[in-house]
Design an enzyme around this catalytic site. Structure first.
Site, PDB file in Angstrom:
ATOM      1  CG  PHE A 232       5.933   3.467   1.984  1.00 53.66           C
ATOM      2  CD1 PHE A 232       5.479   2.267   2.517  1.00 53.66           C
ATOM      3  CD2 PHE A 232       5.820   4.632   2.757  1.00 53.66           C
ATOM      4  CE1 PHE A 232       4.911   2.224   3.790  1.00 53.66           C
ATOM      5  CE2 PHE A 232       5.263   4.591   4.023  1.00 53.66           C
ATOM      6  CZ  PHE A 232       4.797   3.385   4.553  1.00 53.66           C
ATOM      7  CG  ASP A 253       9.378  -1.117  -0.473  1.00 54.83           C
ATOM      8  OD1 ASP A 253       8.735  -0.202  -1.034  1.00 54.83           O
ATOM      9  OD2 ASP A 253       8.903  -2.272  -0.327  1.00 54.83           O
ATOM     10  CB  ALA A 284       7.762   2.531   6.167  1.00 54.22           C
ATOM     11  CG  ASP A 304       4.304   6.580  -3.359  1.00 55.47           C
ATOM     12  OD1 ASP A 304       3.069   6.655  -3.233  1.00 55.47           O
ATOM     13  OD2 ASP A 304       4.855   6.186  -4.411  1.00 55.47           O
ATOM     14  CB  CYS A 344      -2.378   5.536  -4.464  1.00 56.45           C
ATOM     15  SG  CYS A 344      -1.884   4.208  -3.378  1.00 56.45           S
TER      16      CYS A 344
HETATM   17  N1  SAH Z   1       7.246   5.036  -4.381  1.00 55.53           N
HETATM   18  C1  SAH Z   1       7.149   3.856  -5.192  1.00 55.53           C
HETATM   19  C2  SAH Z   1       5.804   3.155  -5.080  1.00 55.53           C
HETATM   20  C3  SAH Z   1       5.432   2.724  -3.699  1.00 55.53           C
HETATM   21  S1  SAH Z   1       4.168   1.551  -3.639  1.00 55.53           S
HETATM   22  C4  SAH Z   1       7.402   4.217  -6.648  1.00 55.53           C
HETATM   23  O1  SAH Z   1       7.383   5.398  -6.977  1.00 55.53           O
HETATM   24  O2  SAH Z   1       7.629   3.323  -7.440  1.00 55.53           O
HETATM   25  C5  SAH Z   1       4.139   1.128  -1.987  1.00 55.53           C
HETATM   26  C6  SAH Z   1       5.357   0.353  -1.509  1.00 55.53           C
HETATM   27  O3  SAH Z   1       5.215   0.199  -0.105  1.00 55.53           O
HETATM   28  C7  SAH Z   1       5.530  -1.042  -2.066  1.00 55.53           C
HETATM   29  O4  SAH Z   1       6.803  -1.134  -2.667  1.00 55.53           O
HETATM   30  C8  SAH Z   1       5.468  -1.977  -0.835  1.00 55.53           C
HETATM   31  O5  SAH Z   1       6.428  -3.026  -0.900  1.00 55.53           O
HETATM   32  C9  SAH Z   1       5.817  -1.025   0.273  1.00 55.53           C
HETATM   33  N2  SAH Z   1       5.300  -1.327   1.613  1.00 55.53           N
HETATM   34  C10 SAH Z   1       4.071  -1.742   1.972  1.00 55.53           C
HETATM   35  N3  SAH Z   1       3.946  -1.787   3.316  1.00 55.53           N
HETATM   36  C11 SAH Z   1       5.150  -1.393   3.826  1.00 55.53           C
HETATM   37  C12 SAH Z   1       5.645  -1.201   5.146  1.00 55.53           C
HETATM   38  N4  SAH Z   1       4.895  -1.426   6.218  1.00 55.53           N
HETATM   39  N5  SAH Z   1       6.911  -0.760   5.286  1.00 55.53           N
HETATM   40  C13 SAH Z   1       7.696  -0.516   4.212  1.00 55.53           C
HETATM   41  N6  SAH Z   1       7.259  -0.665   2.938  1.00 55.53           N
HETATM   42  C14 SAH Z   1       6.009  -1.096   2.747  1.00 55.53           C
END
Ligand code: SAH
Length: 400
Positions: A232, A253, A284, A304, A344
């Site tokens: 993520f 991501d 993910a 994350d 979060c």
């Molecule tokens: N770690 C990042 C923030 C992550 S926010 C930072 O520090 O900037 C959560 C992220 O999860 C988003 O970018 C979103 O696109 C991604 N996301 C949401 N569902 C997902 C999934 N099933 N698989 C992969 N990524 C996902």
């Protein structure tokens, strides 16, 4: 105590004993079910709050449609909210001067955490990004005072507004587009912890970057080593911070636009001896399953995910989701590895989160030592009397 003349001119809202004791405990919200009388109060009004006996409890912003009917802005009588807003902005900036370092991108105003419920302002170098979340903050004179105070104090190149259409709908506010409120610059370069990121204030998720993780990037980079996996990753916040310390980095991501920006950021910051980051567009959950099945091993893993528990009701399902992710990550970490795992969701307490992790470790037949239990960056202040202001958990643990 006699209400001051200023207060007596405001519409009055009477709250139940439960609402009154909530306010007396230092919380700032009163739910609609604890409101006893709202005679003809206009949406978004500044109101004088009293208990059942008419005793003044302070001054609040009223919403005619949110379940949170009033948000207290002062324990005192207030007659001029724009003037109070200006003082609160000054106080918020003074706090940042004490706690913010190594960055020109940080939250300037964090809603309840800065006694300005319903207002968020982020600074991205020379661009300010504003989010308005309630009827009262949307009022013309409030917007005008906000823009003029921010301009006078910070002289930004531009100010943009990021609109969440769902929030406006919930607040019964007319639809509005995101856009520039002042100036015409909408992209810039921000620096945090010595790393540079492209920032476009009109695109991207939330207000564009996850400023709340800024201090966790550098804290976890101190332990990151070997082969790293950033799950993520969004625009690569953790991955980019790990580049100076790790021998290989894979970052995952589901959002292609986020990964494209991440890749540009990586090229922008890359030094000669640093590994090239591999960006993977995938779900993910599926990817972790596949990588685990393929016996991939890592020394550092970051998790994350987006908020799994949006309400209290989602708590159990959310904990199961977190556990599945953490279990898979734990199985892939080499002994001596580092797990950086975040949540979060406000509804998941630090205790819930640690309990989930302990259970995941047990199932994975691994042991976890807690190196750091962290939260959001200090520019997202946690007001102790308003537990909802503390939402981010970031655990850094040592895995054997
Ligand atoms: N770690 C990042 C923030 C992550 S926010 C930072 O520090 O900037 C959560 C992220 O999860 C988003 O970018 C979103 O696109 C991604 N996301 C949401 N569902 C997902 C999934 N099933 N698989 C992969 N990524 C996902």
């Amino acid at each position: 105590m006699h209400p001051t003349p200023a207060q007596s001119t405001l519409p009055k809202i009477e709250v139940s004993p439960r609402g009154a004791s909530r306010l007396k405990s230092g919380h700032v919200w009163v739910y609609r079910s604890d409101i006893l009388s709202v005679n003809g109060v206009q949406p978004g009004s500044l109101v004088a709050v009293t208990d059942q006996r008419g005793k003044p409890l302070g001054t609040a912003l009223y919403s005619s449609s949110s379940q949170i009917a009033i948000r207290l802005v002062s324990n005192e009588a207030v007659s001029d909210f724009p003037a109070l807003l200006r003082q609160r902005i000054a106080a918020a900036l003074a706090y940042r001067e004490k706690v913010v370092e190594n960055t020109n991108a940080y939250r300037l105003i964090f809603s309840e955490g800065d006694f300005l419920p319903g207002l968020i302002v982020d600074r991205y170098n020379d661009i300010l990004s504003v989010q308005i979340l309630t009827q009262a903050m949307d009022a013309g004179p409030v917007r005008d005072a906000l823009i003029s105070e921010l301009t006078d104090r910070l002289h930004p190149a531009s100010i943009v507004e990021r609109v969440d259409p769902r929030v406006r709908e919930l607040e019964s506010l007319p639809p509005r587009e995101s856009g520039l409120l002042q100036g015409d610059k909408h992209s810039t370069i921000i620096t945090m912890n010595g790393i540079q990121f492209h920032h476009d204030a009109l695109t991207g998720q939330k207000t564009g970057a996850f400023l709340d993780q800024r201090e966790n990037y550098s804290a976890s980079a101190a332990y990151a080593h070997g082969d790293a996996l950033d799950v993520f990753c969004y625009q690569g916040g953790f991955a980019l911070h790990f580049a100076a310390r790790c021998s290989s980095i894979t970052a995952v991501d589901s959002s292609r636009p986020a990964l494209e920006i991440a890749d540009q950021n990586a090229t922008f910051n890359r030094r000669e001896n640093q590994p090239e980051i591999e960006w993977v567009e995938a779900n993910a959950f599926d990817l972790l399953k596949d990588y685990a099945a393929a016996n991939r091993r890592y020394d550092t893993i970051v998790l994350d995910p987006p908020a799994f528990a949006k309400t209290k009701r989602d708590l159990d399902a959310a904990l199961r989701g977190y556990k599945e992710l953490n279990l898979r990550a734990l199985k892939m970490l080499r002994p001596g590895g580092i797990l950086v795992t975040c949540s979060c969701s406000y509804h998941i307490s630090p205790f819930n989160f640690l309990e989930m992790l302990a259970s995941a470790a047990l199932d994975a037949h691994r042991s976890l030592r807690l190196i750091e239990l962290r939260g959001q960056a200090k520019d997202h202040p946690v007001l102790l009397s308003v537990p909802e202001t503390a939402y981010l958990k970031c655990v850094i643990a040592y895995v054997t």
